[in-house]
Design an enzyme around this catalytic site. Structure first.
Site, PDB file in Angstrom:
ATOM      1  NE  ARG A 108       2.936  -0.840  -0.884  1.00  0.00           N
ATOM      2  CZ  ARG A 108       1.874  -1.403  -0.313  1.00  0.00           C
ATOM      3  NH1 ARG A 108       2.232  -2.239   0.888  1.00  0.00           N
ATOM      4  NH2 ARG A 108       0.521  -1.099  -0.545  1.00  0.00           N
ATOM      5  NE  ARG A 149      -1.479  -5.187  -1.790  1.00  0.00           N
ATOM      6  CZ  ARG A 149      -1.785  -3.884  -2.093  1.00  0.00           C
ATOM      7  NH1 ARG A 149      -3.151  -3.471  -2.481  1.00  0.00           N
ATOM      8  NH2 ARG A 149      -0.901  -3.211  -2.670  1.00  0.00           N
ATOM      9  NE  ARG A 175       1.895   3.486  -7.925  1.00  0.00           N
ATOM     10  CZ  ARG A 175       1.230   2.583  -7.278  1.00  0.00           C
ATOM     11  NH1 ARG A 175       0.193   2.244  -7.704  1.00  0.00           N
ATOM     12  NH2 ARG A 175       1.612   2.300  -6.105  1.00  0.00           N
ATOM     13  NE  ARG A 196      -4.122  -3.516   1.756  1.00  0.00           N
ATOM     14  CZ  ARG A 196      -3.736  -2.675   0.904  1.00  0.00           C
ATOM     15  NH1 ARG A 196      -4.412  -1.825   0.089  1.00  0.00           N
ATOM     16  NH2 ARG A 196      -2.355  -2.349   0.661  1.00  0.00           N
ATOM     17  CE  LYS A 226      -3.774   4.271  -4.651  1.00  0.00           C
ATOM     18  NZ  LYS A 226      -2.872   3.984  -3.502  1.00  0.00           N
TER      19      LYS A 226
END
Ligand code: AP5
Ligand code: MG
Length: 223
Positions: free
Chosen positions: A172, A161, A88, A127, A13
C-alpha cells in the site's frame, strides 16, 4: 462543499471524516475503501472479484472506482461531501473534476494528511474495527469508552482489516508513493491543497481542519 481527505494509509482520514461529520451535520462521507469493503462483506459477485486485491493492498482499477463514485454522487441530493481515499491516481483526479463540473461543483479543499511513515506502521498495526458498524479504534490511542463495546453502535465484535498486515502495508505504501503522491501536486497547482500535521492527537487534527474551513468561509464560527 466538496472536501478531499488525502494521505497515506493510516494517516487518520477515516477518523477525521467521522469527527468532522459530528460538527457539520449536512456533511456526508464517501470512503471508496469502505464501499469496497462493504461489497466484500456482502459477498456480492463484485465483492468476491476484488477481495484478493484489497487484501493484498493493491489498487482497484480507475474505471471501477470512477463508476462507483459516479453512481453514489448522482444519488446524493445534498452535495456537502468528504471524499476519503479518492481520488488516488492522477486519472481519477482529472475524471473527478470533469464529473464535478457536470454538477457545477468543484473541489474546495484537499487536506493533505502529513505524517511520518513510522507512525503509520504503529497506527495500522494497532487498528481494529467494529464488525457491525465499521467504527475505527486503536489498541493504545483510541479505545472505546467502555472496554470492548463500540461507542457508535454498542457492538461487541471487533475485527482487524485483512489489509493491515506488514506485507500488505508495504504494498500500500509503495503504491501510495508511486501512484497517489502525484495527485498531491495536481491539487497544489490548483491552489486547493492544505497541509495538516496528522501526527498530532486526533482532537488537535480535528480542530486544525475546522480552523482551515472557517478561514476559507466554509464553516461558521462555533460550529
Ligand atoms: P482505504 O480504506 O481508503 O485505506 P487507506 O487509504 O489505506 O487508508 P486507511 O483506511 O488504512 O487509513 P486512514 O487514513 O483512514 O486512517 P484511520 O482513520 O483508520 O482503502 C483500502 C483499499 O481499497 C486500498 O488499498 C485499495 O485496494 C482500495 N481502494 C480504495 N480507494 C481506492 C481508489 N480510489 N482507487 C483504487 N483503489 C482504491 O486511522 C488509522 C489508525 O490510527 C486507527 O487505529 C485510528 O484509531 C488511529 N488514529 C487515527 N488518528 C489518530 C491520531 N491523530 N493519533 C493517534 N492515532 C490515530
Ligand atoms: Mg480509512
Amino acid at each position: 462543499m466538496i472536501l478531499v481527505f488525502f494521505g497515506a494509509p493510516g494517516s487518520g482520514k477515516g477518523t477525521q471524516a467521522h469527527e468532522l461529520k459530528k460538527a457539520i451535520k449536512t456533511l456526508s462521507h464517501i470512503s471508496t475503501g469502505d464501499l469496497l469493503r462493504q461489497e466484500i462483506t456482502s459477498d456480492s459477485a463484485f465483492g468476491r472479484s476484488i477481495k484478493y486485491k484489497i487484501d493484498a493492498g493493491e489498487f482497484i482499477t480507475d474505471d471501477i472506482i470512477l463508476q462507483l463514485v459516479t453512481d453514489i454522487l448522482r444519488k446524493k441530493s445534498k452535495k456537502d461531501i468528504i471524499f476519503d481515499g479518492f481520488p488516488r491516481t492522477l486519472n481519477q483526479a482529472i475524471a473527478f473534476d470533469a464529473l464535478l463540473g457536470v454538477e457545477n461543483l468543484k473541489v474546495d479543499v484537499v487536506f493533505d494528511f502529513d505524517i511520518d511513515v513510522h507512525e503509520l506502521i504503529e497506527r495500522i498495526s494497532g487498528r481494529y474495527v467494529c464488525q457491525d458498524c465499521g467504527a475505527v479504534y486503536h489498541k493504545k490511542n483510541r479505545k472505546p469508552r467502555i472496554d470492548s463495546v463500540c461507542d457508535q453502535c454498542g457492538g461487541t465484535r471487533f475485527i482487524r482489516r485483512q489489509d493491515d498486515t506488514a506485507q500488505a502495508l508495504e504494498t500500500r505504501l509503495k503504491i501510495y508513493r508511486e501512484q497517489t503522491l502525484p495527485v498531491r501536486d495536481y491539487y497544489k497547482d490548483k491552489g486547493v491543497l492544505k497541509k495538516i500535521n496528522a501526527s498530532q492527537t486526533a482532537a488537535i487534527v480535528t480542530e486544525n481542519i475546522k480552523e482551515t474551513l472557517r478561514s476559507a468561509g466554509l464553516m461558521k464560527e462555533g460550529e
